[in-house]
Write a protein that holds these residues in place. Structure first.
Motif, short mmCIF file in Angstrom:
data_model
loop_
_atom_site.label_atom_id
_atom_site.label_comp_id
_atom_site.label_asym_id
_atom_site.label_seq_id
_atom_site.Cartn_x
_atom_site.Cartn_y
_atom_site.Cartn_z
N PHE A 62 0.88 -1.22 0.02
CA PHE A 62 -0.06 0.04 0.09
C PHE A 62 0.83 1.45 0.09
N ALA A 63 1.99 1.27 1.00
CA ALA A 63 2.68 2.41 1.12
C ALA A 63 3.37 2.77 -0.38
N GLN A 64 4.00 1.70 -0.91
CA GLN A 64 4.61 1.88 -2.20
C GLN A 64 3.63 2.49 -3.15
N ALA A 65 2.65 1.66 -3.20
CA ALA A 65 1.74 2.31 -4.57
C ALA A 65 1.26 3.57 -4.25
N VAL A 82 5.27 11.85 3.03
CA VAL A 82 5.49 11.05 4.20
C VAL A 82 4.42 11.65 5.38
N ARG A 83 3.84 12.87 5.29
CA ARG A 83 2.71 13.34 6.11
C ARG A 83 1.43 12.18 6.17
N GLU A 84 1.29 12.21 4.65
CA GLU A 84 0.09 11.63 4.61
C GLU A 84 -0.14 10.02 4.85
N LEU A 85 1.06 9.52 4.83
CA LEU A 85 1.42 8.09 5.22
C LEU A 85 1.17 7.70 6.61
N LYS A 86 1.74 8.80 7.43
CA LYS A 86 1.83 8.96 8.75
C LYS A 86 0.51 9.18 9.42
N PHE A 87 -0.28 9.82 8.63
CA PHE A 87 -1.73 10.20 8.88
C PHE A 87 -2.45 9.00 8.91
N ALA A 92 7.37 3.33 10.29
CA ALA A 92 8.35 4.03 9.55
C ALA A 92 9.15 3.16 8.62
N TYR A 93 9.26 1.86 9.04
CA TYR A 93 9.91 0.98 7.86
C TYR A 93 9.33 1.10 6.66
N ASN A 94 7.81 0.85 6.82
CA ASN A 94 7.05 0.97 5.31
C ASN A 94 7.15 2.33 4.69
#
Length: 158
Positions: A62-65, A82-87, A92-94
């Motif tokens: 998911f994170a890569q896509a 990064v901000r949107e993924l953290k949300f 952190a690894y992904n």
């Protein structure tokens, strides 16, 4: 009055398999979808385990896509991604794995093209300070690093 739709665990599982097969999803989205379907916590855990076990749900994928998509289609910078993924509660690894999807060369090329395109759109703006601010705000909002942004603003408005 409309009766509330209820689902058996099997029905909910099939529905979520389709939901995850349609596009990559993060755990948070899936958990929320199940809550919206009024599933009990034990059922939610069971279904998420099933989705993980059968590879319908994969946070790394998911994170890569997500990173690839937002960079290529919306031209977002690394900070915004990064901000949107953290949300979305991505580890952190992904996030690190996702950022590896964006090549440095492609990143800088996209940044320069985006900045120059925006600068052309601001041709009518005669006040140099306003033009600089609009360009910087545009790039910062999209998550580009401030050192890159201010360097490019100076270069394009010199």
């Amino acid at each position: 009055m409309n009766p509330v739709k209820t689902y058996t665990v099997d029905e909910a599982t099939r529905k979520l398999e389709n939901y995850c097969a349609y596009q990559e999803r993060c755990h948070k989205e899936v958990r929320q979808k199940l809550r919206d379907m009024r599933m009990i916590p034990d059922a939610i855990d069971h279904i998420i385990h099933h989705l993980l076990h059968h590879d319908f749900l994969n946070e790394t994928r998911f994170a890569q896509a997500f990173a690839r998509g937002k960079f290529k289609t919306k031209k977002w910078g690394k900070h915004r991604i990064v901000r949107e993924l953290k949300f979305r509660d991505i580890s952190a690894y992904n996030i690190k794995k996702a950022m590896e999807e964006i090549s440095e060369a492609e990143y800088y090329k996209t940044f320069h093209e985006l900045a120059e395109k925006r600068m052309k759109q601001l041709e009518r703006e005669t006040n140099l300070q306003k033009k600089r601010k609009k360009l910087a705000d545009y790039l910062l909002y999209r998550g580009w690093e401030s050192n890159l942004v201010y360097e490019k603003v100076r270069e394009l408005t010199a």
